[in-house]
Design a protein around this motif. Structure first.
Motif, PDB file in Angstrom:
ATOM      1  N   ALA A  75       6.016   3.433   6.941  1.00  0.00           N
ATOM      2  CA  ALA A  75       4.597   3.770   7.097  1.00  0.00           C
ATOM      3  C   ALA A  75       4.423   5.215   7.535  1.00  0.00           C
ATOM      4  N   GLN A  76       5.281   5.665   8.438  1.00  0.00           N
ATOM      5  CA  GLN A  76       5.230   7.051   8.889  1.00  0.00           C
ATOM      6  C   GLN A  76       5.511   8.001   7.732  1.00  0.00           C
ATOM      7  N   TYR A  77       6.499   7.677   6.913  1.00  0.00           N
ATOM      8  CA  TYR A  77       6.817   8.506   5.747  1.00  0.00           C
ATOM      9  C   TYR A  77       5.633   8.591   4.791  1.00  0.00           C
ATOM     10  N   ARG A  78       4.960   7.474   4.549  1.00  0.00           N
ATOM     11  CA  ARG A  78       3.869   7.442   3.568  1.00  0.00           C
ATOM     12  C   ARG A  78       2.642   8.232   4.002  1.00  0.00           C
ATOM     13  N   ARG A  79       2.604   8.628   5.261  1.00  0.00           N
ATOM     14  CA  ARG A  79       1.489   9.470   5.703  1.00  0.00           C
ATOM     15  C   ARG A  79       1.491  10.827   5.002  1.00  0.00           C
ATOM     16  N   ASN A  80       2.641  11.203   4.459  1.00  0.00           N
ATOM     17  CA  ASN A  80       2.754  12.476   3.749  1.00  0.00           C
ATOM     18  C   ASN A  80       2.185  12.413   2.329  1.00  0.00           C
ATOM     19  N   ILE A  81       1.872  11.198   1.873  1.00  0.00           N
ATOM     20  CA  ILE A  81       1.516  10.987   0.474  1.00  0.00           C
ATOM     21  C   ILE A  81       0.160  10.292   0.364  1.00  0.00           C
ATOM     22  N   GLY A  82      -0.722  10.834  -0.474  1.00  0.00           N
ATOM     23  CA  GLY A  82      -1.966  10.168  -0.808  1.00  0.00           C
ATOM     24  C   GLY A  82      -1.818   9.510  -2.164  1.00  0.00           C
ATOM     25  N   PHE A  83      -2.355   8.293  -2.312  1.00  0.00           N
ATOM     26  CA  PHE A  83      -2.183   7.569  -3.564  1.00  0.00           C
ATOM     27  C   PHE A  83      -3.541   7.213  -4.156  1.00  0.00           C
ATOM     28  N   ILE A  84      -3.691   7.478  -5.461  1.00  0.00           N
ATOM     29  CA  ILE A  84      -4.933   7.163  -6.171  1.00  0.00           C
ATOM     30  C   ILE A  84      -4.623   6.124  -7.236  1.00  0.00           C
ATOM     31  N   PHE A  85      -5.274   4.966  -7.146  1.00  0.00           N
ATOM     32  CA  PHE A  85      -5.038   3.876  -8.068  1.00  0.00           C
ATOM     33  C   PHE A  85      -5.987   3.941  -9.257  1.00  0.00           C
ATOM     34  N   GLN A  86      -5.564   3.367 -10.369  1.00  0.00           N
ATOM     35  CA  GLN A  86      -6.422   3.291 -11.538  1.00  0.00           C
ATOM     36  C   GLN A  86      -7.642   2.411 -11.275  1.00  0.00           C
ATOM     37  N   ASP A  87      -7.446   1.344 -10.498  1.00  0.00           N
ATOM     38  CA  ASP A  87      -8.533   0.392 -10.262  1.00  0.00           C
ATOM     39  C   ASP A  87      -9.209   0.598  -8.896  1.00  0.00           C
ATOM     40  N   TYR A  88      -9.084   1.786  -8.346  1.00  0.00           N
ATOM     41  CA  TYR A  88      -9.810   2.262  -7.152  1.00  0.00           C
ATOM     42  C   TYR A  88      -9.348   1.577  -5.852  1.00  0.00           C
ATOM     43  N   ARG A  89      -9.331   0.245  -5.820  1.00  0.00           N
ATOM     44  CA  ARG A  89      -8.915  -0.536  -4.648  1.00  0.00           C
ATOM     45  C   ARG A  89      -9.702  -0.191  -3.391  1.00  0.00           C
ATOM     46  N   LEU A  90     -10.993  -0.083  -3.543  1.00  0.00           N
ATOM     47  CA  LEU A  90     -11.869   0.097  -2.389  1.00  0.00           C
ATOM     48  C   LEU A  90     -12.146  -1.264  -1.753  1.00  0.00           C
ATOM     49  N   LEU A  91     -12.391  -1.267  -0.472  1.00  0.00           N
ATOM     50  CA  LEU A  91     -12.722  -2.504   0.231  1.00  0.00           C
ATOM     51  C   LEU A  91     -14.197  -2.805   0.017  1.00  0.00           C
ATOM     52  N   PRO A  92     -14.522  -3.910  -0.666  1.00  0.00           N
ATOM     53  CA  PRO A  92     -15.899  -4.131  -1.145  1.00  0.00           C
ATOM     54  C   PRO A  92     -16.937  -4.320  -0.054  1.00  0.00           C
ATOM     55  N   LYS A  93     -16.523  -4.787   1.116  1.00  0.00           N
ATOM     56  CA  LYS A  93     -17.493  -5.053   2.177  1.00  0.00           C
ATOM     57  C   LYS A  93     -17.686  -3.862   3.111  1.00  0.00           C
ATOM     58  N   LEU A  94     -17.015  -2.751   2.788  1.00  0.00           N
ATOM     59  CA  LEU A  94     -17.166  -1.539   3.596  1.00  0.00           C
ATOM     60  C   LEU A  94     -17.917  -0.485   2.803  1.00  0.00           C
ATOM     61  N   THR A  95     -18.682   0.328   3.499  1.00  0.00           N
ATOM     62  CA  THR A  95     -19.373   1.433   2.848  1.00  0.00           C
ATOM     63  C   THR A  95     -18.375   2.509   2.446  1.00  0.00           C
ATOM     64  N   VAL A  96     -18.863   3.491   1.698  1.00  0.00           N
ATOM     65  CA  VAL A  96     -18.024   4.631   1.320  1.00  0.00           C
ATOM     66  C   VAL A  96     -17.432   5.276   2.574  1.00  0.00           C
ATOM     67  N   TYR A  97     -18.288   5.547   3.545  1.00  0.00           N
ATOM     68  CA  TYR A  97     -17.828   6.164   4.794  1.00  0.00           C
ATOM     69  C   TYR A  97     -16.747   5.302   5.453  1.00  0.00           C
ATOM     70  N   GLU A  98     -17.003   3.987   5.521  1.00  0.00           N
ATOM     71  CA  GLU A  98     -16.080   3.087   6.208  1.00  0.00           C
ATOM     72  C   GLU A  98     -14.752   2.953   5.460  1.00  0.00           C
ATOM     73  N   ASN A  99     -14.792   3.005   4.122  1.00  0.00           N
ATOM     74  CA  ASN A  99     -13.558   2.952   3.340  1.00  0.00           C
ATOM     75  C   ASN A  99     -12.654   4.136   3.670  1.00  0.00           C
ATOM     76  N   ILE A 100     -13.252   5.310   3.772  1.00  0.00           N
ATOM     77  CA  ILE A 100     -12.463   6.499   4.079  1.00  0.00           C
ATOM     78  C   ILE A 100     -12.015   6.478   5.540  1.00  0.00           C
ATOM     79  N   ALA A 101     -12.925   6.061   6.423  1.00  0.00           N
ATOM     80  CA  ALA A 101     -12.584   5.982   7.842  1.00  0.00           C
ATOM     81  C   ALA A 101     -11.427   5.020   8.080  1.00  0.00           C
ATOM     82  N   PHE A 102     -11.383   3.938   7.323  1.00  0.00           N
ATOM     83  CA  PHE A 102     -10.312   2.948   7.483  1.00  0.00           C
ATOM     84  C   PHE A 102      -8.943   3.581   7.268  1.00  0.00           C
ATOM     85  N   ALA A 103      -8.842   4.444   6.239  1.00  0.00           N
ATOM     86  CA  ALA A 103      -7.568   5.126   5.965  1.00  0.00           C
ATOM     87  C   ALA A 103      -7.169   6.035   7.121  1.00  0.00           C
TER      88      ALA A 103
END
Length: 228
Positions: A75-103
């Motif tokens: 998990a510590q290693y993966r902090r160096n990498i941002g990943f963008i999925f084809q199917d977005y994988r946003l959390l549907p019950k969270l707002t845009v702000y909350e989705n980003i804040a969660f990360a």
């Protein structure tokens, strides 16, 4: 610097998804990884994300052999990498702000830092007015821009994008590429797996082409096809 050194990944029944892979990615490069389905693109990405372990060889990520990273440190290693999925994988019950804040909360960012940084990345991807919207209120292109904002908000050294324009129309794809290009200009390494021939041909970046698990082409500037 990212280095794949004689990397082979063999799955069950002796199937080699990638075979004797060697390449180096310098900081700040923009690379397209291309090839037909089954060529090995997804396996390369999974190896770099430490989701799977190579059967042979090793992978060096900025001086660290990631094949030796212990499970508790992934998990510590993966902090160096941002990943963008084809199917977005946003959390549907969270707002845009909350989705980003969660990360950001996942890596223990302070509330003050989160409140400061999210408006900056939303402005970068052109979604300043969508902070309170939910994913199902957004178009596909807007959802992908949220996914990009989520990937870049923690300022990773590297962004891996897996078919980020695969579900988008031509105009929206161009906008996503404009954003990724701008991120790259700021020094972030971009590794993008894609089938989008038009984009690869237009941008003329470095191209690594895979076929049946092997690299058959690695050119500094090129299109989707190997032009004579």
């Amino acid at each position: 610097m990212i280095e794949f050194n004689n990397v082979t990944k063999v799955y069950k029944k002796g199937f080699a998804a990638v075979k004797d892979i060697n390449f180096t990615i310098n900081p700040g490069e923009f690379i397209f990884i291309v090839g037909k389905s089954g060529a090995g693109k997804s396996t390369l990405i999974k190896l770099l994300l430490k989701e799977i372990h190579p059967s042979e060889g090793f992978i060096n990520y900025y001086g660290e052999d990631i094949t030796k990273i212990r499970k508790r440190n992934i998990a510590q290693y993966r902090r160096n990498i941002g990943f963008i999925f084809q199917d977005y994988r946003l959390l549907p019950k969270l707002t845009v702000y909350e989705n980003i804040a969660f990360a950001m909360e996942m890596i223990c960012c302070s509330s003050k830092y989160i409140r400061r940084e999210i408006p900056i990345v939303l402005n970068m991807v052109g979604l300043s007015d969508k902070a309170k919207s939910y994913p199902d209120e957004l178009s596909g292109g807007e959802q992908q821009r949220v996914a990009i904002a989520r990937a870049i908000v923690n300022k990773p050294e590297t962004i891996i994008a897996d078919e980020p324009t695969g579900n988008l129309d031509n105009e929206t794809s161009k906008e996503i590429m404009r954003i990724l290009t701008e991120i790259n200009k700021r020094g972030t390494t971009i590794i993008m797996a894609t089938h989008d021939k038009e984009i690869v041909n237009q941008y003329q970046k470095r191209v690594i082409e895979l076929k049946r698990g092997s690299i058959i082409r690695d050119v500094k500037v090129g299109g989707y096809f190997n032009e004579p």
